[in-house]
Design an enzyme around this catalytic site. Structure first.
Site, PDB file in Angstrom:
ATOM      1  N   TRP A  11      68.666   0.766 -23.614  1.00 61.03           N
ATOM      2  CA  TRP A  11      69.880   1.278 -24.250  1.00 61.03           C
ATOM      3  C   TRP A  11      70.707   0.144 -24.852  1.00 61.03           C
ATOM      4  O   TRP A  11      71.886   0.298 -25.104  1.00 61.03           O
ATOM      5  CB  TRP A  11      70.713   2.043 -23.223  1.00 61.03           C
ATOM      6  CG  TRP A  11      70.114   3.352 -22.815  1.00 61.03           C
ATOM      7  CD1 TRP A  11      70.394   4.588 -23.344  1.00 61.03           C
ATOM      8  CD2 TRP A  11      69.124   3.584 -21.815  1.00 61.03           C
ATOM      9  NE1 TRP A  11      69.643   5.563 -22.730  1.00 61.03           N
ATOM     10  CE2 TRP A  11      68.847   4.977 -21.781  1.00 61.03           C
ATOM     11  CE3 TRP A  11      68.426   2.760 -20.933  1.00 61.03           C
ATOM     12  CZ2 TRP A  11      67.929   5.555 -20.909  1.00 61.03           C
ATOM     13  CZ3 TRP A  11      67.505   3.332 -20.067  1.00 61.03           C
ATOM     14  CH2 TRP A  11      67.265   4.711 -20.060  1.00 61.03           C
ATOM     15  N   CYS A  17      66.630   8.937 -23.120  1.00 65.13           N
ATOM     16  CA  CYS A  17      66.485  10.152 -22.318  1.00 65.13           C
ATOM     17  C   CYS A  17      65.631  11.225 -22.974  1.00 65.13           C
ATOM     18  O   CYS A  17      64.805  11.861 -22.311  1.00 65.13           O
ATOM     19  CB  CYS A  17      67.848  10.703 -21.921  1.00 65.13           C
ATOM     20  SG  CYS A  17      68.841  11.381 -23.272  1.00 65.13           S
ATOM     21  N   TYR A  66      75.209   6.379 -26.746  1.00 63.35           N
ATOM     22  CA  TYR A  66      75.380   7.797 -26.430  1.00 63.35           C
ATOM     23  C   TYR A  66      75.549   8.030 -24.929  1.00 63.35           C
ATOM     24  O   TYR A  66      75.932   9.115 -24.497  1.00 63.35           O
ATOM     25  CB  TYR A  66      74.198   8.610 -26.971  1.00 63.35           C
ATOM     26  CG  TYR A  66      72.946   8.568 -26.129  1.00 63.35           C
ATOM     27  CD1 TYR A  66      72.695   9.540 -25.168  1.00 63.35           C
ATOM     28  CD2 TYR A  66      71.996   7.561 -26.296  1.00 63.35           C
ATOM     29  CE1 TYR A  66      71.544   9.505 -24.402  1.00 63.35           C
ATOM     30  CE2 TYR A  66      70.851   7.527 -25.547  1.00 63.35           C
ATOM     31  CZ  TYR A  66      70.621   8.497 -24.595  1.00 63.35           C
ATOM     32  OH  TYR A  66      69.477   8.464 -23.834  1.00 63.35           O
ATOM     33  N   ASP A 110      64.467  14.951 -13.517  1.00 62.21           N
ATOM     34  CA  ASP A 110      64.845  13.989 -14.555  1.00 62.21           C
ATOM     35  C   ASP A 110      64.019  12.719 -14.404  1.00 62.21           C
ATOM     36  O   ASP A 110      64.000  12.106 -13.335  1.00 62.21           O
ATOM     37  CB  ASP A 110      66.341  13.666 -14.410  1.00 62.21           C
ATOM     38  CG  ASP A 110      66.910  12.951 -15.620  1.00 62.21           C
ATOM     39  OD1 ASP A 110      66.135  12.523 -16.483  1.00 62.21           O
ATOM     40  OD2 ASP A 110      68.155  12.832 -15.687  1.00 62.21           O
ATOM     41  N   HIS A 122      72.673  14.300 -22.488  1.00 61.35           N
ATOM     42  CA  HIS A 122      71.584  13.790 -21.657  1.00 61.35           C
ATOM     43  C   HIS A 122      70.512  14.871 -21.580  1.00 61.35           C
ATOM     44  O   HIS A 122      70.815  16.053 -21.460  1.00 61.35           O
ATOM     45  CB  HIS A 122      72.069  13.424 -20.258  1.00 61.35           C
ATOM     46  CG  HIS A 122      70.982  12.871 -19.398  1.00 61.35           C
ATOM     47  ND1 HIS A 122      70.161  11.839 -19.818  1.00 61.35           N
ATOM     48  CD2 HIS A 122      70.545  13.223 -18.161  1.00 61.35           C
ATOM     49  CE1 HIS A 122      69.282  11.576 -18.867  1.00 61.35           C
ATOM     50  NE2 HIS A 122      69.492  12.400 -17.861  1.00 61.35           N
TER      51      HIS A 122
END
Length: 739
Positions: free
Chosen positions: A282, A317, A562, A399, A376
């Site tokens: 990220w 993600c 984000y 996840d 997400h």
């Protein structure tokens, strides 16, 4: 001895026994219960008396249709547990049931044994449809026998080898395992006794059979589509998925259980613990790999991982989720990608997003470890939950994005969506973390140096908005927020929140309530702004008292990832205003491209923060909102042709185009394109694109599988990325006319 013959379309046959001369005897290799071969010594004349297996036919065409596996790009037999499949055995001499015994063995894992289910011995004419393997004769020829075989609905999922054992008048014969021929056993959501059974054919077509989908990104006010090629039937997705279980050292004996498999997959799709599929990044710096927004689907990622046996760089993600959906659908577990807008990341387990300020209302960065992601993406899988009380089966949230550890490893879930909605966060797995993502309150604290911190503002709405997934059978968005939470502000929703928080690390969060302010405020971002243009932010104040109110405020603007992590502040403005009794006022801040362009990162996200205080009663307020710059759409156009459909094997041309909206030149440009059954992932290097210039390129494609197919493409450059588009076409298979 019969010879093993490879039949058309992968009618791969078993190898007969390996016969080695030992003086006047023959040695037959046979696999027993242990990891190594067991040797049976037969005299030559005894071998001639055996019923020898010359061929095994897997009846691929019939079995694939019956088991919904005809789309897999594989020449192996792929079947689903709980559903009968056909085999045909050929012998060197006539087969009669009166003086012959026939047994099939199915082996999986490195050391198969009967006691843990990794070895199944199946006598022919054992019953079908029960809790054990079964096989029966359906037809006989002079030297052939047709069989119907069925694995139980809780059979271990994975690759099996088959061994055939015959006994004729007391003489035993066994084939050996063929290292190049396997039977793949998958979950079976069409079987009512399978723990992933889904009684809805339209949903099965969507959550098992659909190779293309849409993953939603953006923010709660600007929901955007990202097309994704799941490609679960393409090579080598199934093999790569099974290899993930091997790499995790997940025992074969446990591979019947979708709950445990999903938990392993959530760990193995990221690379944090076991060198799994994807490296998360990220940072905005991607020189050592692929920018996450450049991926159009899972196939290229899993292909690279399978070939190189090392993690692929990079993912965020939606990439983790897309790959996870591909893995589960390939294994036969109904799965979908789910996007949560304004998604909380709770780092300390109190199920609240805490924002800390000093007495001058400056954020205390080292304390602000919680964050709110613009969006997400995680996954849901459909299954029963026999490990939980009744009523908690159905969709399970999990996840693969590495955020926090669970039991010492970066994984999350599966957690019952029903449990999350009701605040039952004490049920496994990781329901607390997912509950906070969708229903945490945001609490602002002031932290004086000489006394304990205290609450100044509670925001009970805004986390967990427009929870979205692709609708069944269409490209429309389905809002599933009500699956995760009761309507905001209702008594049921508040009870669920307080129940969940009571099981968190700070159960008395709601013991202290900040004083209610009589000045109401709202901060408003623009609805849509093309990147490279001006924008206006506004603040509206309403005085609900009968007295004059003097208000001082700071409005700041940051570029951000984000994930909610700020990159750089590029605007700060102070307002001091007087509100008349019961009055209202709107203030505006004008921001130009020169202020923000140098600081933009992936997703082009901007966060606006407002901090203020009412002089008369010392009440404070804090709020924030965000938006994302829009980029042009990538146009996918097919030049005019004589027919509207696209036959298998016939080439056609696709044009990709868009217009550069920026006043700067685009460099390091690339087009990326793919489509399941049409085009393997392809990257096309392109030239620099001048300001406001249109860019175009042509791609030749040749479909290989019929059906409704999607072409998915995107454009990337150093200055502008995430320009994407998709187009659906109908691929047909022309009938072959026999002369």
């Amino acid at each position: 001895m019969g010879k093993c013959v490879s039949k058309n379309r992968g009618e791969k046959e078993l190898q007969p026994i390996d016969v080695e001369p030992v003086a006047n005897a023959r040695t037959v290799r046979s696999v027993g219960n242990g990891p190594g071969p067991r040797r049976l010594t037969l005299l030559a004349e005894d071998l001639d008396r055996c019923l020898q297996v010359s061929d095994v036919y897997f009846r691929l065409s019939h079995n694939r249709r019956a088991h919904h596996t005809e789309e897999y790009e594989s020449f192996q037999l792929i079947v689903r547990r709980g559903e009968p499949f056909q085999l045909c055995l050929a012998f060197d001499k006539p087969y009669t049931e009166e003086n012959s015994q026939l047994t099939l063995e199915f082996h999986t894992g490195d050391a198969p044994k009967i006691s843990d289910g990794t070895l199944a011995r199946v006598p022919v004419d054992s019953p079908l449809g029960g809790t054990s393997w079964g096989a029966k004769v359906t037809d006989k020829g002079l030297k052939t026998v047709d069989l119907l075989v069925q694995a139980p609905p809780n059979a271990i999922v994975g690759k099996y080898s088959i061994v055939v054992e015959t006994i004729l008048d007391g003489h035993k014969y066994r084939t050996e395992k063929d290292p190049y021929s396997h039977i793949y056993m998958l979950f079976n959501p069409w079987c009512k006794d399978d723990s992933v059974y889904l009684n809805d054919e339209e949903q099965l077509q969507e959550y098992i059979m659909n190779e293309s989908g849409i993953i939603y990104v953006g923010n709660k006010r600007q929901v955007m589509e990202r097309p994704w090629n799941f490609g679960q039937f393409e090579m080598p997705v199934l093999d790569a998925s099974l290899e993930l279980l091997d790499k995790a050292k997940f025992p074969h004996r446990a591979r019947w259980d979708p709950v445990r498999i999903v938990r392993v997959v959530s760990k193995m799709v990221n690379s944090q613990d076991e060198d799994g599929v994807l490296v998360g990044n990220w940072s905005g710096e991607y020189e050592d790999g692929i920018r996450p927004s450049a991926w159009n689907g899972s196939v290229e990622i899993l292909q690279q991982y399978y070939d190189k046996k090392e993690p692929v760089c990079f993912g965020q993600c939606w990439v983790f989720s897309g790959v996870t959906t591909s893995v589960l659908r390939s294994l036969g577990i109904p799965a979908r990608s789910v996007t949560n807008f304004a998604s909380a990341h709770d780092t300390d387990g109190n199920l609240v997003v805490d924002i800390h300020y000093d007495e001058e209302f400056t954020p205390i960065d080292y304390l602000n470890t919680d964050s709110t992601w613009n969006f997400h993406v995680w996954n849901e899988a459909w299954m029963t939950r026999p490990d939980l009380p009744a009523g908690y089966g159905g969709w399970q949230a999990f996840d693969a994005t590495p955020q926090e550890t669970s039991e010492g490893q970066f994984r999350c879930g599966p957690a019952s969506v029903h449990a999350i909605k009701n605040g039952h966060v004490y049920y496994g797995y990781d329901a607390k973390f997912i509950f906070a993502e969708v229903n945490a309150d945001s609490i602002s604290w002031v932290c004086p140096e000489d006394r304990p911190m205290y609450q100044v503002f509670q925001q009970k709405r805004g986390i967990g908005v427009k929870i979205s997934t692709k609708a069944v059978g269409t490209d429309e968005r389905e809002d599933i927020t009500e699956h995760y939470k009761f309507s905001e502000g209702t008594e049921e929703e508040r009870l669920a929140v307080e129940k969940a928080v009571s099981h968190g690390s700070r159960p008395h969060t709601y013991g202290e309530r900040p004083e209610k302010a009589d000045v109401e405020f709202s901060i408003n971002a623009p609805k849509e702004v093309i990147v490279g243009h001006d924008f206006t932010a506004s603040v509206t104040l309403r005085n609900h008292s009968n007295q004059e109110r003097n208000v001082s405020m700071f409005l700041t603007a940051h570029t951000m990832y984000y994930t909610g992590v700020p990159v750089a502040q590029f605007h700060k403005e102070k307002f001091v205003v007087t509100l008349q009794p019961n009055g209202q006022m709107t203030l505006h801040a004008q921001i130009e491209p020169a202020q923000y362009m140098a600081y933009l990162v992936d997703q082009g996200a901007i966060k606006l923060n407002l901090l203020g205080r009412v002089r008369e009663n010392k009440c404070t307020f804090a709020g924030q909102t965000d938006f994302r710059f829009s980029v042009p759409r990538l146009n996918i156009h097919i030049p005019a042709r004589e027919r509207s459909d696209f036959p298998v094997g016939e080439e056609f041309v696709v044009e990709l185009s868009f217009k550069n909206p920026l006043a700067v030149k685009l460099t390091n440009t690339e087009f990326h394109i793919e489509g399941p059954g049409i085009q393997k992932p392809k990257c096309i290097s392109y030239r620099d694109v001048r300001p406001l210039e249109a860019a175009r390129t042509l791609v030749t494609m040749k479909p290989v599988r019929p059906g409704n197919r999607k072409i998915i493409a995107n454009f990337q450059s150093k200055q502008l990325h995430d320009v994407q588009g998709h187009l659906e076409i109908l691929v047909t298979e022309d009938e072959v006319i026999e002369e």
